[in-house]
Design a protein around this motif. Structure first.
Motif, PDB file in Angstrom:
ATOM      1  N   TYR A 258      43.643  33.422  35.818  1.00 39.93           N
ATOM      2  CA  TYR A 258      43.146  34.672  36.433  1.00 39.93           C
ATOM      3  C   TYR A 258      41.720  34.465  36.946  1.00 39.93           C
ATOM      4  O   TYR A 258      41.386  34.869  38.057  1.00 39.93           O
ATOM      5  CB  TYR A 258      43.123  35.801  35.399  1.00 39.93           C
ATOM      6  CG  TYR A 258      44.365  36.672  35.339  1.00 39.93           C
ATOM      7  CD1 TYR A 258      44.974  37.169  36.488  1.00 39.93           C
ATOM      8  CD2 TYR A 258      44.899  37.058  34.108  1.00 39.93           C
ATOM      9  CE1 TYR A 258      46.093  37.994  36.420  1.00 39.93           C
ATOM     10  CE2 TYR A 258      46.023  37.886  34.024  1.00 39.93           C
ATOM     11  CZ  TYR A 258      46.612  38.351  35.192  1.00 39.93           C
ATOM     12  OH  TYR A 258      47.708  39.166  35.127  1.00 39.93           O
ATOM     13  N   ARG A 261      41.666  32.408  40.109  1.00 40.24           N
ATOM     14  CA  ARG A 261      42.230  33.084  41.285  1.00 40.24           C
ATOM     15  C   ARG A 261      41.436  34.316  41.723  1.00 40.24           C
ATOM     16  O   ARG A 261      41.567  34.761  42.860  1.00 40.24           O
ATOM     17  CB  ARG A 261      43.686  33.512  41.006  1.00 40.24           C
ATOM     18  CG  ARG A 261      44.684  32.387  40.861  1.00 40.24           C
ATOM     19  CD  ARG A 261      45.031  31.712  42.190  1.00 40.24           C
ATOM     20  NE  ARG A 261      45.321  32.618  43.284  1.00 40.24           N
ATOM     21  CZ  ARG A 261      46.524  33.049  43.622  1.00 40.24           C
ATOM     22  NH1 ARG A 261      47.581  32.647  42.954  1.00 40.24           N
ATOM     23  NH2 ARG A 261      46.691  33.878  44.632  1.00 40.24           N
ATOM     24  N   LEU A 262      40.666  34.907  40.778  1.00 43.82           N
ATOM     25  CA  LEU A 262      40.028  36.190  41.114  1.00 43.82           C
ATOM     26  C   LEU A 262      38.510  36.097  41.264  1.00 43.82           C
ATOM     27  O   LEU A 262      37.861  37.077  41.626  1.00 43.82           O
ATOM     28  CB  LEU A 262      40.372  37.242  40.046  1.00 43.82           C
ATOM     29  CG  LEU A 262      41.865  37.585  39.928  1.00 43.82           C
ATOM     30  CD1 LEU A 262      42.094  38.535  38.750  1.00 43.82           C
ATOM     31  CD2 LEU A 262      42.392  38.220  41.211  1.00 43.82           C
ATOM     32  N   CYS A 355      47.539  38.460  41.418  1.00 44.23           N
ATOM     33  CA  CYS A 355      46.303  37.932  42.025  1.00 44.23           C
ATOM     34  C   CYS A 355      46.305  38.140  43.539  1.00 44.23           C
ATOM     35  O   CYS A 355      45.278  38.501  44.122  1.00 44.23           O
ATOM     36  CB  CYS A 355      46.140  36.451  41.695  1.00 44.23           C
ATOM     37  SG  CYS A 355      45.877  36.173  39.940  1.00 44.23           S
ATOM     38  N   ASN A 359      43.593  40.118  45.625  1.00 42.62           N
ATOM     39  CA  ASN A 359      42.856  39.346  46.622  1.00 42.62           C
ATOM     40  C   ASN A 359      42.951  39.902  48.031  1.00 42.62           C
ATOM     41  O   ASN A 359      42.055  39.718  48.843  1.00 42.62           O
ATOM     42  CB  ASN A 359      43.363  37.892  46.633  1.00 42.62           C
ATOM     43  CG  ASN A 359      42.508  37.001  45.759  1.00 42.62           C
ATOM     44  OD1 ASN A 359      41.326  36.811  46.028  1.00 42.62           O
ATOM     45  ND2 ASN A 359      43.079  36.490  44.680  1.00 42.62           N
TER      46      ASN A 359
END
Ligand code: T4K
Length: 361
Positions: A258, A261-262, A355, A359
């Protein structure tokens, strides 16, 4: 990917056959409760797995907090955090003590030790911080304040099985740590909890309180109540405990994924873990505004993904239960924090989808 709903969590469960196998003994013995052999085994196994002196298992995490207050004979004001589940505060109130709210650190989300001393009065008897989402509190600063003012420390460690501080289980800190073994926790007995201490006499007292105040001759020697865990619940704990390392490792991987990806999402930050290691039991993200949170929540819900607003609202604003005391940091963070799905059975594709949605907003 299937269209099934994705919730904030799902219990980690051992294979059913392994649970049933342990239950066979319960059926054979006919002992369902009252400190049976599986409860004793679970306590021993938790103590050795986590490196603890005494772990008394109880029927839930809320009772564990109440038992801790009772065992330490506290009457008066208890300084606690408003950034928590309501159980922290209801347990204090059920034991006829008064919660006094200490605001939190905006980065760790734990009680801010620098704000504790200003709240100490001649009625203060204890400090009850919460290791929020498994993130270790500044246990050394809190111990120093408690020692200076002659106060007890009870940690609400509901989230903290598996967290460590300087290599030790976080549950070893404070006079007593009260933890939860609820279905939604890293290790579960469906409902359950525990009181952890390093003091043998205190542990013996907790065990008496759990069982109506009986001593070994069934004389009533304490003001006890019923905090017992059943054999059926202990069996589940024993079955699940076998998978503890796997669950912890899996959550760590998903938690780190996480973050990877974030981390570039504008206006998003994460809980800061300082001075210890979390157990990765929740994945909170903090937005710049409640508006941004609501937008993300709506988009996730539209894809059948249901994160949770832990903890919202800040408990000091529950004016039907407590007298309002301002805690601006907790009130502000509560409005813009969201816990994302994190559990063993969460699939890689599902985590990717979460995600991607965040995003692309
Ligand atoms: N102190 C703190 C800091 C706490 O966070 C808590 C409890 C306590 C003390 C008291 O410990 P306990 O007395 O509960 O042992 C959950 C839990 O009920 C509660 O244990 C927990 N904290 C709190 C943070 O979260 P809800 O209202 O969010 O639960 P619920 O039913 O909405 O469940 C969340 C998701 O989990 C669901 O969307 C689906 C999934 N789930 C839930 C259950 C119960 C399952 O898949 N299976 C299940 O059996 O409170």
């Amino acid at each position: 990917m299937s269209n099934k709903k994705i919730f904030v969590t799902q219990p980690s469960l051992a294979p059913l056959e392994e649970y049933v196998e342990i239950l066979r003994g319960v059926w054979e013995r006919g002992i369902l409760t009252h400190n049976g052999p599986l409860v004793q085994q679970l306590e021993k196994d938790l103590e050795s797995k986590l490196g603890l002196d005494y772990f008394t298992v109880v029927s839930n995490g809320t009772i564990a907090i109440q038992m801790a207050i009772k065992a330490l004979e506290l009457k008066g004001e208890i300084i606690t955090t408003p950034f928590t589940w309501v159980a922290t505060v209801s347990a204090i109130k059920w034991e006829e003590c008064t919660p006094v709210f200490c605001d939190i650190d905006p980065d760790t989300l734990n009680m801010d030790p620098a704000k504790i001393e200003a709240l100490i009065t001649d009625k203060t008897v204890a400090i009850m911080p919460v290791h929020v989402f498994g993130n270790p509190c500044d246990v050394e600063a809190i111990a120093a304040i408690a020692q200076k003012h002659g106060l007890k420390v009870i940690y609400d460690a509901a989230h903290a099985i598996g967290s460590t501080y300087k290599g030790n289980s976080l549950l070893t800190y404070g006079d007593i740590s009260a933890t939860s073994l609820h279905a939604t926790k890293l290790l579960n007995t469906a409902e359950g909890g525990g009181c952890i201490t390093t003091d043998a006499a205190l542990d013996a007292r907790l065990k008496r309180i759990r069982f109506f105040g009986h001593d070994e001759n069934k004389d009533i020697v304490e003001d006890g109540f019923n905090g017992k865990l059943t054999e059926v619940h202990a069996a589940l704990g024993l079955a699940n405990l076998k998978y503890y390392d796997e669950v912890l490792e899996d959550r760590k991987n998903k938690y780190q994924y996480y973050i990877e990806r974030l981390q570039e999402v504008e206006g998003v930050r994460f809980q800061e873990v300082k001075g210890g290691e979390t157990n990765y039991s929740y994945f909170p993200i903090i937005f710049e505004s409640e508006e941004q949170l609501l937008q993300v929540e709506k988009a996730l819900n539209a894809a059948d993904i249901f994160p949770r607003r832990y903890f919202y609202p800040s408990v000091n604003t529950y004016t039907k239960v407590v007298a309002y005391q301002a805690c601006p940091v907790s009130e502000d963070i509560s409005e813009r924090i969201l816990c994302l799905p994190l559990y063993l059975n969460l699939k890689e594709g599902e985590q990717d989808k979460i995600c991607e949605i965040i995003n692309t907003l």
